[in-house]
Design an enzyme around this catalytic site. Structure first.
Site, PDB file in Angstrom:
ATOM      1  N   ASP A   1       0.764  -1.242   0.000  1.00 50.10           N
ATOM      2  CA  ASP A   1       0.000   0.000   0.000  1.00 50.10           C
ATOM      3  C   ASP A   1       0.801   1.302   0.000  1.00 50.10           C
ATOM      4  O   ASP A   1       0.590   2.178  -0.828  1.00 50.10           O
ATOM      5  CB  ASP A   1      -0.937   0.019   1.207  1.00 50.10           C
ATOM      6  CG  ASP A   1      -1.953  -1.108   1.167  1.00 50.10           C
ATOM      7  OD1 ASP A   1      -1.793  -2.037   0.356  1.00 50.10           O
ATOM      8  OD2 ASP A   1      -2.903  -1.075   1.954  1.00 50.10           O
TER       9      ASP A   1
ATOM     10  N   GLU B   1       1.291  -8.581  11.765  1.00 51.22           N
ATOM     11  CA  GLU B   1       1.090  -8.275  10.344  1.00 51.22           C
ATOM     12  C   GLU B   1       2.422  -8.138   9.616  1.00 51.22           C
ATOM     13  O   GLU B   1       2.578  -8.613   8.497  1.00 51.22           O
ATOM     14  CB  GLU B   1       0.279  -6.981  10.246  1.00 51.22           C
ATOM     15  CG  GLU B   1      -0.173  -6.598   8.854  1.00 51.22           C
ATOM     16  CD  GLU B   1      -1.022  -5.334   8.854  1.00 51.22           C
ATOM     17  OE1 GLU B   1      -1.476  -4.934   7.758  1.00 51.22           O
ATOM     18  OE2 GLU B   1      -1.218  -4.724   9.928  1.00 51.22           O
TER      19      GLU B   1
END
Length: 446
Positions: A182, A414
């Site tokens: 991202d 994550e």
């Protein structure tokens, strides 16, 4: 008699697998049949997350693995497009939600599900092959694949029809979220060409995770502006290709598509009576691999890079995406040697875990900030598989060992700091993260 070290290692692995299964089971939404990436931060179904999650489930719960894929495909658009988020449920813990994306603006959007109007790296093809390889009941899983494979094929057909304006076998992404990486520094030069308005919005991610580990508010202005352009033109691919300031041929995205093409060829071969589709897939493959090597390899850097299609130039930075084509069998033997040397020189020093998501020697590197430097388990899984397939067994084992060690040391986060000397908790982003758990299971069982 088993040696103590072997026994201890087996106990440790079994314990890790049990913990990983608990993470996945807790994140699975039984009523809807899908798995959230993690509680709070990501409360919906994400496209490529679900692919990796299904691989983890396949090792111990084939029903959940199949339901995961079915839930994602249930939101496929009529033109074959598979969105990057499916809003099966309501939640106020994530922005931007369905009311902002307004997928219904596209005439062929799902009539039954709210979604976004963008996609993510197309992993479903090779995920179906992984499920076939893992699940013991071959008759049942092949029947499942027969019911769903054409949907994945239609998704690939959509890419080559609407996302390849030059008809060269390379598809574009129009938003950084479509890359899966991202806030990568790769995009900084594109942001420098834009001057979007400052939007008024309430961030939800930073209520769950330290803002220092997330994109800035100004970066979100760019993200939202790209969506507004797409919405203004009802998510029409031709208009987006004409007008979007962000138009990129991404090596990770295209490598996943190529790998999935290859998997579909194998699976259609098992199914039979699919000669026309196999012929088309092979045509896509031949063109895509040839052009990928011609256009996305950078001789100076010794690896693959992104291509800015809007401004017709390579974006000359190294990232973990630069090495992902190894997973898709794209480089020849000589080139893969060059790529591995580049990776080890820049990313593989002894003071680091493999593989940082961005060049650690760059002034843009940030070891704590999302895709600007941390290690991600899913990219490591791709690298492990690719390196192993090319015969780099020692290096593939290092990637596997580093991945397991990070999770064992810090938890199912994550993403992780690549620096070995870090003393504090170096697991960042969401905790109890589904694909970290799922791929750990696969690492330990492969």
């Amino acid at each position: 008699m088993l040696s103590f070290s072997f026994y201890n290692s087996t106990m440790t692995n079994n314990n890790l697998i049990q913990k990983a299964e608990t993470v996945l089971n807790n994140n699975f939404k039984e009523d809807k049949g899908f798995t959230i990436p993690c509680e709070g931060l990501y409360p919906f179904q994400w496209n490529w997350d679900s692919g990796f999650i299904a691989i983890g489930f396949a090792h111990y719960d084939a029903t959940k693995a199949k339901r995961e894929i079915e839930a994602l495909l249930s939101a496929q658009w009529e033109n074959g497009f598979i969105p990057h988020i499916v809003f099966h449920n309501d939640s106020d813990t994530y922005f931007p939600g369905p009311d902002f994306h307004q997928s219904k603006l596209h005439p062929l959007a799902s009539k039954t599900h709210r979604t976004t109007g963008m996609t993510q790296p197309p992993v479903l093809g090779f995920v179906l092959k992984e499920l076939y390889d893992i699940i013991e009941d071959k008759v049942d899983i092949l029947n499942f694949i027969k019911r769903n494979i054409d949907k994945v094929y239609n998704n690939h057909e959509h890419f080559y029809t609407y996302r390849d304006p030059n008809k060269e076998g390379l598809v574009y992404i129009y938003h950084n979220w479509e890359s899966g990486t991202d806030n990568s520094p790769i995009w900084d030069d594109i942001w420098a060409t834009m001057d979007p308005p400052k939007y008024k919005f309430e961030r939800r991610d930073t209520t769950h995770v330290d803002a220092a580990q997330r994109p800035t508010n100004r970066e979100y202005d760019y993200y939202l502006h790209l969506i507004e352009i797409a919405k203004e033109h009802n998510y029409d691919d031709a208009k987006i290709a004409e007008l979007s300031p962000f138009l990129v041929q991404d090596p990770l995205f295209n490598a996943m598509l190529i790998k999935s093409n290859a998997a579909l060829i194998e699976l259609y071969g098992l199914i039979g009576n699919s000669d026309d589709k196999i012929k088309t897939l092979k045509q896509w493959q031949t063109k895509a691999i040839k052009r990928f090597n011609e256009k996305l390899f950078n001789e100076k850097l010794g690896a693959y890079v992104h291509y800015d299609l809007r401004n017709e130039k390579q974006i000359e930075y190294l990232s973990s995406s630069s090495f992902a084509p190894i997973f898709a069998d794209i480089p020849n033997e000589e080139r893969v040697e060059t790529i591995v040397k580049t990776m080890m020189k820049k990313f593989g020093t002894e003071d680091r875990y493999l593989c940082a998501s961005f060049d650690p020697e760059s002034d843009r590197f940030n070891p704590k900030k999302y895709w600007r430097g941390p290690v991600w388990i899913n990219l490591n899984w791709l690298l492990y598989r690719g390196l192993k397939a090319y015969g780099f067994y020692d290096l593939s084992n290092r990637v596997k060992k580093d991945s397991i060690e990070l999770i064992e040391k810090y938890g199912f986060y994550e993403y992780f700091d690549s620096r070995k000397e870090v003393k504090e908790n170096a697991g960042y982003g969401g905790n109890n993260f589904s694909w970290s758990a799922a791929l750990l299971i696969d690492f330990l069982k492969s």
